[in-house]
Design a protein around this motif. Sequence first.
Motif, PDB file in Angstrom:
ATOM      1  N   PHE A  40       0.843  -1.186   0.000  1.00 47.80           N
ATOM      2  CA  PHE A  40       0.000   0.000   0.000  1.00 47.80           C
ATOM      3  C   PHE A  40       0.883   1.242   0.000  1.00 47.80           C
ATOM      4  CE2 PHE A  40      -2.462   3.411   1.910  1.00 47.80           C
ATOM      5  CZ  PHE A  40      -3.641   3.318   1.202  1.00 47.80           C
ATOM      6  N   ILE A  41       0.487   2.242  -0.767  1.00 50.90           N
ATOM      7  CA  ILE A  41       1.241   3.493  -0.846  1.00 50.90           C
ATOM      8  C   ILE A  41       0.434   4.600  -0.173  1.00 50.90           C
ATOM      9  CG2 ILE A  41       2.281   5.204  -2.373  1.00 50.90           C
ATOM     10  CD1 ILE A  41       2.455   2.870  -4.481  1.00 50.90           C
ATOM     11  N   ALA A  42       0.937   5.093   0.949  1.00 56.26           N
ATOM     12  CA  ALA A  42       0.325   6.206   1.665  1.00 56.26           C
ATOM     13  C   ALA A  42       1.103   7.458   1.275  1.00 56.26           C
ATOM     14  CB  ALA A  42       0.382   5.975   3.173  1.00 56.26           C
ATOM     15  N   ILE A  43       0.424   8.370   0.588  1.00 62.11           N
ATOM     16  CA  ILE A  43       1.108   9.538   0.037  1.00 62.11           C
ATOM     17  C   ILE A  43       0.114  10.680  -0.158  1.00 62.11           C
ATOM     18  CG2 ILE A  43       0.768   8.844  -2.378  1.00 62.11           C
ATOM     19  CD1 ILE A  43       3.741   9.765  -2.861  1.00 62.11           C
ATOM     20  N   TRP A  44       0.607  11.877  -0.151  1.00 59.50           N
ATOM     21  CA  TRP A  44      -0.189  13.068  -0.404  1.00 59.50           C
ATOM     22  C   TRP A  44      -0.694  13.021  -1.839  1.00 59.50           C
ATOM     23  CZ3 TRP A  44       2.459  18.502  -0.868  1.00 59.50           C
ATOM     24  CH2 TRP A  44       1.486  19.493  -0.938  1.00 59.50           C
ATOM     25  N   PHE A  45      -1.989  13.230  -2.038  1.00 55.36           N
ATOM     26  CA  PHE A  45      -2.581  13.168  -3.373  1.00 55.36           C
ATOM     27  C   PHE A  45      -2.535  14.507  -4.090  1.00 55.36           C
ATOM     28  CE2 PHE A  45      -5.559   9.374  -2.358  1.00 55.36           C
ATOM     29  CZ  PHE A  45      -4.478   8.523  -2.413  1.00 55.36           C
ATOM     30  N   ASP A  46      -1.429  15.181  -4.026  1.00 53.97           N
ATOM     31  CA  ASP A  46      -1.216  16.424  -4.746  1.00 53.97           C
ATOM     32  C   ASP A  46      -0.525  16.091  -6.062  1.00 53.97           C
ATOM     33  OD1 ASP A  46      -1.173  19.511  -4.436  1.00 53.97           O
ATOM     34  OD2 ASP A  46       0.853  19.016  -5.136  1.00 53.97           O
ATOM     35  N   ASN A  47      -0.842  16.825  -7.120  1.00 47.71           N
ATOM     36  CA  ASN A  47      -0.228  16.545  -8.423  1.00 47.71           C
ATOM     37  C   ASN A  47       1.294  16.655  -8.389  1.00 47.71           C
ATOM     38  OD1 ASN A  47      -2.706  16.013  -9.571  1.00 47.71           O
ATOM     39  ND2 ASN A  47      -2.984  18.098 -10.343  1.00 47.71           N
ATOM     40  N   SER A  48       1.836  17.428  -7.453  1.00 49.93           N
ATOM     41  CA  SER A  48       3.295  17.554  -7.330  1.00 49.93           C
ATOM     42  C   SER A  48       3.938  16.231  -6.908  1.00 49.93           C
ATOM     43  CB  SER A  48       3.663  18.646  -6.329  1.00 49.93           C
ATOM     44  OG  SER A  48       3.274  18.268  -5.014  1.00 49.93           O
ATOM     45  N   MET A  49       3.128  15.282  -6.442  1.00 46.81           N
ATOM     46  CA  MET A  49       3.649  14.000  -5.964  1.00 46.81           C
ATOM     47  C   MET A  49       3.548  12.896  -7.027  1.00 46.81           C
ATOM     48  SD  MET A  49       4.740  14.773  -2.995  1.00 46.81           S
ATOM     49  CE  MET A  49       5.097  13.177  -2.282  1.00 46.81           C
ATOM     50  N   LYS A  51       5.190  12.150  -9.766  1.00 39.35           N
ATOM     51  CA  LYS A  51       6.451  11.482 -10.137  1.00 39.35           C
ATOM     52  C   LYS A  51       6.959  10.594  -9.001  1.00 39.35           C
ATOM     53  CE  LYS A  51       7.901  14.680 -13.687  1.00 39.35           C
ATOM     54  NZ  LYS A  51       8.880  15.638 -14.169  1.00 39.35           N
ATOM     55  N   SER A  52       6.709  10.999  -7.774  1.00 38.08           N
ATOM     56  CA  SER A  52       7.078  10.160  -6.627  1.00 38.08           C
ATOM     57  C   SER A  52       6.216   8.898  -6.594  1.00 38.08           C
ATOM     58  CB  SER A  52       6.929  10.933  -5.319  1.00 38.08           C
ATOM     59  OG  SER A  52       7.872  11.982  -5.256  1.00 38.08           O
ATOM     60  N   ILE A  53       4.925   9.050  -6.857  1.00 35.87           N
ATOM     61  CA  ILE A  53       4.039   7.884  -6.902  1.00 35.87           C
ATOM     62  C   ILE A  53       4.523   6.907  -7.962  1.00 35.87           C
ATOM     63  CG2 ILE A  53       1.710   7.087  -7.497  1.00 35.87           C
ATOM     64  CD1 ILE A  53       0.653   9.723  -6.220  1.00 35.87           C
ATOM     65  N   GLU A  58       7.067   1.803  -9.425  1.00 36.67           N
ATOM     66  CA  GLU A  58       8.118   1.089 -10.169  1.00 36.67           C
ATOM     67  C   GLU A  58       9.013   0.293  -9.223  1.00 36.67           C
ATOM     68  OE1 GLU A  58      10.139   4.060 -12.518  1.00 36.67           O
ATOM     69  OE2 GLU A  58       8.375   4.375 -13.810  1.00 36.67           O
ATOM     70  N   ALA A  59       9.371   0.870  -8.083  1.00 42.31           N
ATOM     71  CA  ALA A  59      10.213   0.164  -7.112  1.00 42.31           C
ATOM     72  C   ALA A  59       9.500  -1.058  -6.561  1.00 42.31           C
ATOM     73  CB  ALA A  59      10.600   1.113  -5.970  1.00 42.31           C
ATOM     74  N   VAL A  60       8.215  -0.931  -6.277  1.00 38.82           N
ATOM     75  CA  VAL A  60       7.436  -2.050  -5.743  1.00 38.82           C
ATOM     76  C   VAL A  60       7.371  -3.180  -6.770  1.00 38.82           C
ATOM     77  CG1 VAL A  60       5.102  -2.759  -5.049  1.00 38.82           C
ATOM     78  CG2 VAL A  60       6.105  -0.663  -4.114  1.00 38.82           C
ATOM     79  N   VAL A  61       7.071  -2.848  -8.022  1.00 38.78           N
ATOM     80  CA  VAL A  61       6.992  -3.858  -9.079  1.00 38.78           C
ATOM     81  C   VAL A  61       8.357  -4.516  -9.295  1.00 38.78           C
ATOM     82  CG1 VAL A  61       6.626  -4.193 -11.568  1.00 38.78           C
ATOM     83  CG2 VAL A  61       4.994  -2.833 -10.232  1.00 38.78           C
ATOM     84  N   GLU A  62       9.394  -3.712  -9.352  1.00 34.84           N
ATOM     85  CA  GLU A  62      10.753  -4.247  -9.539  1.00 34.84           C
ATOM     86  C   GLU A  62      11.148  -5.184  -8.400  1.00 34.84           C
ATOM     87  OE1 GLU A  62      15.191  -2.334  -9.778  1.00 34.84           O
ATOM     88  OE2 GLU A  62      13.653  -1.401 -11.026  1.00 34.84           O
TER      89      GLU A  62
END
Length: 166
Positions: A40-49, A51-53, A58-62
């Motif tokens: 699960f990814i807990a992260i701020w849902f701002d458009n600035s994030m 690229k971080s999402i 990608e890291a999780v899939v890899e």
Amino acid sequence: ASRLIEAELTNMNASVTLSAEGWDMTNKMSKSAPESDQAFIAIWFDNSMDKSIQAIEEAVVESGYKPMCIKEEHFSERIMDKALSEIRKSKFIIVDLTGSRNSVFFEAGFAFGLDIEAIYVYNKADVEEGSPLEFYVKHYKCYEYTEPEELKQVLVDAIGARIKNN
């Protein structure tokens, strides 16, 4: 009959507590998550994030897991109900503390209560003295990053070192 909760009524006050049997049941419920391959990814849902999402996914899939970020998901229940449901189904949670969002802190605490492994990350530029983020950085193992490419590599390394494969 088993009693999972204990209630006491006095005057106009009510007190409800989880019994020992209730605690045992919640522990059994939380132990089901380790069989999962979801992160699960807990992260701020701002458009600035965004690229971080993408870097986190990608890291999780890899690393051999399935990312679950509800930002772009469509669902009928309330967003926090959906988030808590998905956390329960997850083997681990990635918590990006950037932006110091209360909902992200809440999701991290919920996962902690379920004994689900959490990997904390934050953008180094977001830490300033006295911010809510400073508490986490001082008291938890947190990984800092400055750009999405670095975040991806930090997470691949952290997942490989901390999360046990099924």
